[in-house]
Design a protein around this motif. Structure first.
Motif, PDB file in Angstrom:
ATOM      1  N   ASP A  48       0.820  -1.151  -0.244  1.00 30.01           N
ATOM      2  CA  ASP A  48       0.045   0.043  -0.201  1.00 30.01           C
ATOM      3  C   ASP A  48       0.897   1.358   0.058  1.00 30.01           C
ATOM      4  O   ASP A  48       0.362   2.313  -0.701  1.00 30.01           O
ATOM      5  N   ALA A  49       2.010   1.171   0.764  1.00 31.76           N
ATOM      6  CA  ALA A  49       2.726   2.481   0.728  1.00 31.76           C
ATOM      7  C   ALA A  49       4.177   2.363   1.119  1.00 31.76           C
ATOM      8  O   ALA A  49       4.700   1.097   1.608  1.00 31.76           O
ATOM      9  N   ARG A  88       2.296   6.973  -1.042  1.00 33.77           N
ATOM     10  CA  ARG A  88       1.390   6.004  -1.221  1.00 33.77           C
ATOM     11  C   ARG A  88       1.965   5.158  -2.505  1.00 33.77           C
ATOM     12  O   ARG A  88       2.822   5.681  -3.507  1.00 33.77           O
ATOM     13  N   ASN A 125      -5.989   5.222  -4.899  1.00 37.14           N
ATOM     14  CA  ASN A 125      -7.060   5.113  -4.161  1.00 37.14           C
ATOM     15  C   ASN A 125      -8.221   4.208  -4.740  1.00 37.14           C
ATOM     16  O   ASN A 125      -9.095   3.527  -4.153  1.00 37.14           O
ATOM     17  N   SER A 143      -8.626   8.007   1.690  1.00 41.21           N
ATOM     18  CA  SER A 143      -9.042   7.108   1.162  1.00 41.21           C
ATOM     19  C   SER A 143     -10.492   6.382   1.376  1.00 41.21           C
ATOM     20  O   SER A 143     -11.339   6.370   0.557  1.00 41.21           O
ATOM     21  N   GLU A 151      -7.787  10.746  -5.724  1.00 38.60           N
ATOM     22  CA  GLU A 151      -6.754  11.081  -4.878  1.00 38.60           C
ATOM     23  C   GLU A 151      -7.130  12.289  -4.024  1.00 38.60           C
ATOM     24  O   GLU A 151      -8.177  13.240  -4.768  1.00 38.60           O
TER      25      GLU A 151
END
Length: 953
Positions: A635-636, A655, A659, A842, A860
């Protein structure tokens, strides 16, 4: 090493008093307690206010107001109540019995007060100890050798007048924008030395290893030798020399040379200890010790402030000596905590506003590393020359050997007696530069302009010259304004300008006092004292973390990962003395907890090993990550930088998944039904999986909800465009596969609203708008009662709220908070605040007394606004809020600053980030709503739901 240094200097003064032989070093016996926690009861009588006119007991040190005596005043009361106002002027009579060790006979005995508010008359055994002392913030002492009895108890009497008999002292200290209190608030003790001793020293230790010291001698009876020994913190002797002195010498200037000493800076706070020893023939006599650092401070006019030949920029804050329960009576642990908090913000400097602090605070600035402006009191009026000369002497003699002090500040905002400027160097061998911390143009001195509260554009003009510009106050932090709001823009001006020396934010902490006359509530005198980045008990406001990011010496500006990201992160080294190879970098690839998880935070982590880049101070380069082949499945990305002492500098997040990808992961549900669509005279009615939505035919807004499995939620009346005009021109309903769709078309700023009910019960909302103008905020709102909210969980930036010109200090995570009504400034000081603007969201799941509901987005940069709040208090909360209770926004407002009653609502003056939003493009956004708790894979067998619930039906 850092922990060792902290412990070492916390015990500094105790060690100086007790660690060496009682025959050769100064001995100390406390008559009061040592601080606000460890006190001693004295007899006390107050002449006015509470408990007046009778003998009682009082803890010393303390302010008598905090012990239930006398009455309160805030320094600006003379402004608040006008010309007819008179300050409370009670006096406190102190009485205390003490004994003196018989082995002190033949020694010189001095009585020391570290601080007393304000005029203090002292008697020992009925005899005046000396002149009445005037000035509340300064250490003073009396020679009481001839007044002490060794055969019986001695009586100390002190009469402390809250208001001074000298109007210039009142003008300098009491007519001020802070709480003015009374009492002996710092320790009182006896000092015993041999008659022949060293009374004080003044050190000048330069970066080239030159060590000079004025050694002030007292009562020498014959010629002798003075030995000077310098050791490092490990106890290694690095210099040792003897100097002949004559009986007539009252001061001896000694000079030595140390080869390649470790230098003191705020980044490298290397300290040494010097021991001075008087020899009596072959026998050691009196000894004294000092801690110091080798460093050279230069003010190069027309250029900048230099430390050891390197130009430095001040990332500073103003700090009052303060604790809510005890006022200006504090302790070493509080001082240590404050220094650590200042450094945690990646600051490197502190201004001691508006008076010299406790000795322990300066000792921690020395050992942990902060540049210090030590200030003579004089809030907006100056001491008279007669009084001022005495107080300059007391301040400088006490503080001159602290390497952290780089400048003397001769009063504040007009409280500058220019006749005192040359007094400082009489006692300071290093002849530090004297500045005037002023608030009006034209008061620059010694090449430094300190003008207060200039904005971005006036700062830009001042930085053109001719003076170095170092604002000693700027970006006033009252309530939630100022501080970090606008700081990034102004800091870039200073960092990039030749004459920019940085500055000092006003101020560190809200000066809220526990009112012992009002059930111990915390009083910030409404708009006058809530000026802090932190609350009264050091509660961290949002600006704390934003400042930490803005001032990070590891300077990273990349906001989003580029499409071709290969692990390279551009970085600038904004240290002055530290190479980034001495820092440590850690990377992590992470996935986040999802809405229906029992916890918030991170779900899985993959650690990445990073080699620290070799990057010299002020240079630019890269941090290189070695990414695994599957890194895009996470995810990040997280990057954390740690300094050479093991303290976190900052943590950045980026990120990886969009999203749209994140939303796609949370949308699928195990249960579904056919979608039912019908309409009546006023609404379109869409139902699936037990959830029903009522959509108004006239407006296109959600007007009601129902749920077969739980209470209906009071979420409605949206999406309302929060600005602009629109008129409905058409509406239609159709089936799209298994989904049912209702669409409304508009003329005006709002283009369309489209509702889609899916079989699983997710209600999808698409809408578009174009404002075509400059606005404070843009987006849509819904209604939901604030008092129904229990808490919220969200994936986005947090945990603190943001403003357009204070977007820093938040990181991407799954956060969860219980509802609170936190208010920066007046309290409750509950941080992070639940209400506000939250960035890059998100999804957000609301937990309410009616159940849960979840909102997610495909696009986003969604801001979510939660309920009623303000950034700055005033006749009306500022900035004004959008309509509705919960808003989904594409732009949010900046925040200005405030000083007392004066609100600066034009945030744009503090830089481009404070300008309003130019909305000249069409905005398209998708939101998904799930109203209720999804049905699980297993049937509920724990209980049978009652057919009638007396609480809800």
């Amino acid at each position: 090493m850092l922990k060792i240094r902290i412990v070492f200097f916390a015990l500094l003064y105790v060690m100086m008093a007790h660690s060496a032989s009682a025959q050769t070093m100064k001995q100390i016996r406390y008559l009061s307690g040592t601080d606000n926690v460890h006190t001693v009861n004295w007899d006390f009588w107050v002449t006015g206010g509470r408990k007046a006119g009778k003998w009682d007991k009082i803890a010393v040190p303390s302010h008598w107001e905090q012990q239930g005596f006398g009455a309160y005043n805030y320094g600006r009361d003379y402004v608040t109540y006008g010309k007819n106002f008179i300050f409370h002027d009670e006096k406190g009579l102190y009485r205390h019995q003490f004994t003196v060790p018989k082995n002190w006979k033949g020694k010189k005995i001095s009585l020391v007060f570290e601080g007393s508010m304000t005029d203090t008359e002292v008697k020992i055994n009925g005899k005046l100890a000396g002149d009445i002392h005037q000035g509340a913030f300064y250490q003073f002492k009396y020679d009481v050798t001839d007044k002490i009895s060794f055969d019986k108890a001695n009586i100390l009497e002190a009469t402390v007048s809250k208001m001074s008999s000298d109007k210039s002292v009142n003008n300098a200290e009491r007519l001020a924008d802070y709480w003015i209190l009374g009492g002996i608030y710092r320790p009182v003790y006896l000092e015993a030395t041999p008659q022949e001793h060293i009374s004080w020293t003044a050190i000048d230790a330069k970066a080239d290893g030159t060590f000079r010291s004025n050694v002030h001698l007292e009562s020498l009876s014959k010629a002798t030798n003075l030995q000077v020994e310098i050791k490092d913190l490990k106890g290694n002797v690095i210099a040792n020399q003897k100097f002949p002195i004559m009986a007539k010498d009252s001061v001896k200037l000694i000079e030595m040379k140390v080869e390649k000493p470790l230098l003191w800076t705020a980044e490298t706070p290397n300290l040494y200890q010097v021991t001075y020893t008087l020899w009596d023939g072959k026998n050691k006599g009196y000894q004294s010790q000092d801690r110091f650092g080798f460093r050279t401070i230069e003010v190069r006019e027309g250029d900048g402030i230099y430390v050891n030949g390197v130009k430095v920029k001040m990332k500073g804050v103003n700090r009052h000596v303060w604790w809510p329960e005890t006022g200006r009576s504090v302790n070493a642990q509080l001082d240590l905590n404050d220094v650590k908090l200042i450094k945690e913000m990646n600051m490197n400097a502190v201004r001691c506003s508006h008076y010299p602090p406790d000795r322990s605070f300066l000792a921690y600035c020395d050992s942990l590393g902060l540049y210090v402006l030590d200030e003579l009191a004089g809030w907006q009026k100056a001491y008279s020359t007669v009084v001022g000369k005495k107080l300059v002497r007391e301040m400088v003699i006490r503080d001159a050997n602290h390497p952290s002090i780089i400048l003397w500040s001769n009063g504040n905002e007009g409280g500058h007696n220019k006749e005192l400027v040359d007094e400082y160097k009489k006692y300071d061998l290093s002849a530090r530069t004297v500045i005037h911390a002023h608030h009006r143009p034209g008061n620059a001195i010694n090449g430094i302009d300190c003008n207060h509260y200039e904005d971005f554009y006036s700062t830009k003009k001042i930085l053109e010259g001719p003076n170095i510009y170092m604002p000693t106050e700027f970006l006033h932090a009252q309530d939630d304004g100022g501080a970090a709001a606008g700081l990034a823009d102004i800091w870039e001006l200073h960092w990039n300008a030749k004459l920019g020396a940085g500055g000092f934010i006003w101020d560190f902490a809200d000066e809220g006092i526990v009112r012992t006359d009002f059930n111990n509530v915390i009083d910030v005198n409404r708009v006058n004292a809530p000026d802090g980045i932190l609350g009264p008990h050091r509660e961290k406001e949002g600006s704390f973390y934003a400042i930490r990011e803005i001032y990070s010496p590891v300077h990273i500006t990349m906001k989003k990962l580029p499409a071709d990201f290969n692990g390279t992160i551009p970085v600038e080294n904004r240290y002055h003395f530290t190479d980034l190879k001495d820092c440590r970098f850690e990377g992590k690839l992470i996935t986040y907890k999802q809405p229906y998880s029992e916890e918030a935070g991170v779900d899985s982590v993959l650690n990445l090993k990073i080699n620290s880049p070799v990057l010299a101070p002020t240079q630019k380069g890269n941090v290189q990550l070695n990414l695994p082949s599957d890194w895009k499945q996470y995810d990040a990305l997280i990057l954390m930088a740690t300094d050479s002492h093991g303290e976190e500098i900052y943590t950045w997040t980026w990120r990886i998944k969009s999203n749209q990808a994140l939303t796609a992961e949370i949308l699928p549900l195990k249960s579904s039904t056919d979608v039912e669509a019908k309409e009546d005279s006023v609404n379109y009615i869409l139902k699936a999986n037990g959830i029903t939505a009522f959509i108004s035919k006239k407006t296109g807004l959600l007007v009601d909800l129902a749920n077969d499995y739980s209470m209906k939620l009071a979420f409605n009346n949206g999406p309302v465009l929060i600005d602009g005009q629109s008129e409905l021109k058409s509406a239609k309903r159709w089936q799209d596969g298994k989904n049912e769709v209702v669409e409304f078309m508009f003329d005006g700023n709002l283009s369309f609203i489209r509702w889609t009910m899916r079989p699983d019960g997710w209600l999808k909302l698409d809408y578009a708008y174009n404002m075509k103008k400059t606005v404070p905020y843009a987006g849509v709102s819904f209604n939901f009662p604030e008092n129904y909210i229990i808490g919220a969980k969200w994936l986005g930036n947090g945990p603190y709220r943001v403003w357009k010109n204070r977007m820093q200090g938040v990181t991407l995570n799954t956060w969860e908070k219980m509802y609170n009504d936190g208010k920066a400034g007046i309290g409750p000081w509950a941080f992070p605040e639940f209400k506000g603007y939250f960035s890059d969201v998100s999804w957000v799941q609301f937990n309410t007394v009616q159940g849960k509901f979840l909102v997610a987005t495909d696009q986003e940069d969604l801001f979510v606004r939660l309920f009623e709040f303000y950034g700055i208090s005033g006749p009306k909360g500022y900035p004004l809020l959008p309509s509705g209770d919960i808003s989904f926004l594409d732009a949010i407002p900046p925040i200005g600053t405030k000083l007392a009653l004066g609100i600066n609502g034009n945030a744009a003056v503090n830089g481009p980030a404070g300008e309003l939003n130019q909305m000249d493009k069409r905005i398209n956004r998708t939101l998904y709503f799930y109203f209720g708790t999804p049905k699980g894979e297993k049937e509920n067998t724990q209980f049978v739901m009652p057919k009638v619930n007396v609480l809800t039906d």
